[in-house]
Design a protein around this motif. Structure first.
Motif, mmCIF file in Angstrom:
data_model
loop_
_atom_site.group_PDB
_atom_site.id
_atom_site.type_symbol
_atom_site.label_atom_id
_atom_site.label_comp_id
_atom_site.label_asym_id
_atom_site.label_seq_id
_atom_site.Cartn_x
_atom_site.Cartn_y
_atom_site.Cartn_z
ATOM 1 N N ILE A 131 0.723 -1.282 -0.089
ATOM 2 C CA ILE A 131 -0.039 0.074 0.036
ATOM 3 C C ILE A 131 1.022 1.298 0.084
ATOM 4 N N ARG A 132 1.949 1.196 0.754
ATOM 5 C CA ARG A 132 2.908 2.303 0.769
ATOM 6 C C ARG A 132 3.540 2.604 -0.405
ATOM 7 N N ILE A 133 3.810 1.449 -1.018
ATOM 8 C CA ILE A 133 4.486 1.657 -2.391
ATOM 9 C C ILE A 133 3.593 2.302 -3.600
ATOM 10 N N TYR A 134 2.441 1.730 -3.479
ATOM 11 C CA TYR A 134 1.505 2.348 -4.542
ATOM 12 C C TYR A 134 1.250 3.652 -4.201
ATOM 13 N N GLY A 135 1.128 4.083 -2.936
ATOM 14 C CA GLY A 135 0.917 5.432 -2.626
ATOM 15 C C GLY A 135 1.923 6.315 -3.121
ATOM 16 N N MET A 136 3.192 5.827 -3.158
ATOM 17 C CA MET A 136 4.628 6.567 -3.737
ATOM 18 C C MET A 136 4.418 6.429 -5.125
ATOM 19 N N MET A 137 3.596 5.397 -5.744
ATOM 20 C CA MET A 137 3.795 5.404 -7.285
ATOM 21 C C MET A 137 2.609 6.530 -7.613
ATOM 22 N N VAL A 138 1.637 6.926 -6.701
ATOM 23 C CA VAL A 138 0.715 7.870 -7.361
ATOM 24 C C VAL A 138 1.556 9.330 -7.296
ATOM 25 N N ILE A 139 2.676 9.449 -6.356
ATOM 26 C CA ILE A 139 3.163 10.603 -6.280
ATOM 27 C C ILE A 139 4.245 10.811 -7.357
ATOM 28 N N LEU A 140 4.780 9.515 -7.663
ATOM 29 C CA LEU A 140 5.860 9.699 -8.348
ATOM 30 C C LEU A 140 6.076 9.322 -9.986
ATOM 31 N N GLY A 141 4.643 8.955 -10.188
ATOM 32 C CA GLY A 141 4.512 8.330 -11.588
ATOM 33 C C GLY A 141 4.632 9.491 -12.518
ATOM 34 N N GLN A 163 11.492 11.222 -15.313
ATOM 35 C CA GLN A 163 11.507 9.863 -14.964
ATOM 36 C C GLN A 163 11.862 9.359 -13.198
ATOM 37 N N LEU A 164 11.028 9.257 -12.533
ATOM 38 C CA LEU A 164 10.974 9.076 -11.014
ATOM 39 C C LEU A 164 10.791 7.721 -10.837
ATOM 40 N N MET A 165 10.129 6.731 -11.597
ATOM 41 C CA MET A 165 10.034 5.553 -11.422
ATOM 42 C C MET A 165 10.377 4.675 -12.468
ATOM 43 N N TYR A 166 10.454 3.196 -12.148
ATOM 44 C CA TYR A 166 10.921 2.272 -13.090
ATOM 45 C C TYR A 166 12.386 2.464 -13.554
ATOM 46 N N ASN A 167 13.183 2.958 -12.699
ATOM 47 C CA ASN A 167 14.547 3.052 -12.609
ATOM 48 C C ASN A 167 15.300 2.826 -11.572
ATOM 49 N N PHE A 168 16.631 3.076 -11.294
ATOM 50 C CA PHE A 168 17.460 2.970 -10.201
ATOM 51 C C PHE A 168 16.772 3.992 -9.217
ATOM 52 N N VAL A 172 15.578 3.264 -5.268
ATOM 53 C CA VAL A 172 16.229 3.973 -4.019
ATOM 54 C C VAL A 172 15.218 4.727 -3.166
ATOM 55 N N LEU A 173 14.372 5.594 -3.828
ATOM 56 C CA LEU A 173 13.302 6.464 -3.317
ATOM 57 C C LEU A 173 12.398 5.335 -2.350
ATOM 58 N N GLY A 174 11.912 4.393 -3.132
ATOM 59 C CA GLY A 174 11.196 3.282 -2.227
ATOM 60 C C GLY A 174 11.815 2.862 -1.079
ATOM 61 N N LEU A 175 13.035 2.581 -1.232
ATOM 62 C CA LEU A 175 13.613 1.681 -0.180
ATOM 63 C C LEU A 175 14.132 2.656 1.092
ATOM 64 N N VAL A 176 14.160 3.769 0.675
ATOM 65 C CA VAL A 176 14.525 4.908 1.673
ATOM 66 C C VAL A 176 13.146 4.958 2.706
ATOM 67 N N MET A 246 8.538 -0.253 -7.697
ATOM 68 C CA MET A 246 9.397 0.859 -8.102
ATOM 69 C C MET A 246 10.207 0.692 -9.227
ATOM 70 N N GLY A 247 10.712 -0.458 -9.521
ATOM 71 C CA GLY A 247 11.564 -0.711 -10.600
ATOM 72 C C GLY A 247 10.937 -1.197 -11.702
ATOM 73 N N GLY A 248 9.774 -1.815 -11.628
ATOM 74 C CA GLY A 248 8.935 -2.677 -12.794
ATOM 75 C C GLY A 248 9.801 -3.427 -13.283
ATOM 76 N N PHE A 249 10.636 -4.247 -12.525
ATOM 77 C CA PHE A 249 11.504 -5.344 -12.863
ATOM 78 C C PHE A 249 12.700 -4.995 -14.087
ATOM 79 N N ARG A 250 12.845 -3.538 -14.295
ATOM 80 C CA ARG A 250 13.721 -2.924 -14.967
ATOM 81 C C ARG A 250 15.252 -2.823 -14.321
ATOM 82 N N VAL A 251 15.112 -2.865 -13.025
ATOM 83 C CA VAL A 251 16.484 -2.991 -12.054
ATOM 84 C C VAL A 251 16.729 -4.344 -11.658
ATOM 85 N N GLY A 252 17.590 -4.948 -12.446
ATOM 86 C CA GLY A 252 18.292 -6.142 -12.188
ATOM 87 C C GLY A 252 19.072 -6.527 -10.914
ATOM 88 N N VAL A 253 18.314 -6.833 -9.971
ATOM 89 C CA VAL A 253 19.015 -7.044 -8.496
ATOM 90 C C VAL A 253 18.609 -8.332 -8.319
#
Length: 301
Positions: A131-141, A163-168, A172-176, A246-253
């Motif tokens: 839920i918290r991450i989806y809230g961030m997606m609304v803000i940073l999309g 571009q604040l989402m679907y990248n490195f 970082v913003l989501g994990l912080v 937040m990375g959309g499977f584009r950040v390969g960790v």
């Protein structure tokens, strides 16, 4: 003193107390062995089994093919390095942002104000992570609140959002945001435990508030800085939900690769190999971090 300690000789009483204390750790030891040692052991054993599509059971056949495959492909090595880099950056950013807040909470003497600040910190932990991450997606999309504000200010156009989402950066913003409360709560307890007489002595000797903070408060809070950073590092390097959303499977960790191997490809042995590598990287980084931190804080390495 208890009745048993009154009737026993001093040496027997001491042995009795040591025996009772040892019994207190038995439940935790059993829990740790069943739910950590055994699963990790099975994970290591599975990583040494030949790759068999769809097979989960551990066999007696051993091979290093899975590890050879991991270390011979640059994509997995880059994912390992990216995971360590991501966790390190998140730990540093979280510490810089969380320390002032923790300092204010620890030094606030007004009970009402202190309670309000703690509620603000703890409120973020009451909601589910998704839920918290989806809230961030609304803000940073791309059409989120931040980009809408930038468009309104004329700093960007609707066709070229920042571009604040679907990248490195988005990861970082989501994990912080996720790890911030853990860092703050860890620091608050340590800062509160600093003896006020140390700061008063520094001020009485002519040190300014800034110098007192740099030379006394900050070094004294090093155990909290180290503990909080280690906690955030461990949470970040093993996180799957945040890089996925937040990375959309584009950040390969590494957690993303583990999911792809196990859930999508049913390659349980190779997924276990990646998990073992992640475990060893995390444990090694924590060990190095502890040693460096102990030296910097004046402890024993």
């Amino acid at each position: 003193m208890t009745l048993a300690s009154q009737t026993l000789p001093p040496q027997s009483s001491a042995r009795h107390h040591r025996h009772m204390k040892s019994l207190l750790v038995v439940p935790l030891t059993i829990f740790f062995v069943i739910f950590f040692v055994v699963p990790v052991g099975l994970l290591f054993a599975s990583s040494l089994n030949p790759q068999t599509l769809g097979q989960v059971a551990v066999t007696s056949e051993l091979t290093l093919d899975n590890y050879i495959r991991f270390f011979s492909r640059s994509s997995y090595l880059m994912a390992a390095g990216r995971s360590v880099l991501l966790a390190t950056i998140v730990s540093m950013v979280t510490l810089v942002i969380a320390y002032p807040m923790a300092f204010v909470i620890a030094k606030t003497e007004n009970a009402t104000r202190n309670t309000v600040l703690l509620i603000l910190v703890l409120a973020a932990m009451q909601l589910d992570m998704v839920i918290r991450i989806y809230g961030m997606m609304v803000i940073l999309g791309d059409n989120g609140l931040v980009n809408q504000m930038l468009v309104a200010l004329g700093l960007t156009s609707p066709d070229a959002p920042v571009q604040l989402m679907y990248n490195f950066l988005g990861v970082v913003l989501g994990l912080v945001q996720f790890s911030m409360p853990f860092m703050i709560l860890t620091l608050v307890g340590v800062i509160r435990g600093i003896n006020p007489s140390l700061e008063e002595a520094a001020r009485s000797l002519g040190a300014s508030r800034r110098r007192t903070f740099v030379r006394v408060t900050l070094p004294s809070s090093m155990p909290g800085i180290l503990s909080g950073s280690l906690l955030v590092f461990a949470l970040s390097i093993s996180s799957y939900i945040v890089p996925a959303l937040m990375g959309g499977f584009r950040v390969g960790v590494l957690p993303i690769h583990i999911y792809q191997q196990v859930a999508e490809g049913a390659r349980f042995q190779f997924g276990a190999t990646i998990a073992v590598v992640l475990f060893l990287i995390s444990a090694g980084a924590v060990a190095v971090y502890l040693k460096v931190g102990a030296r910097n804080s004046g402890g024993l390495a």
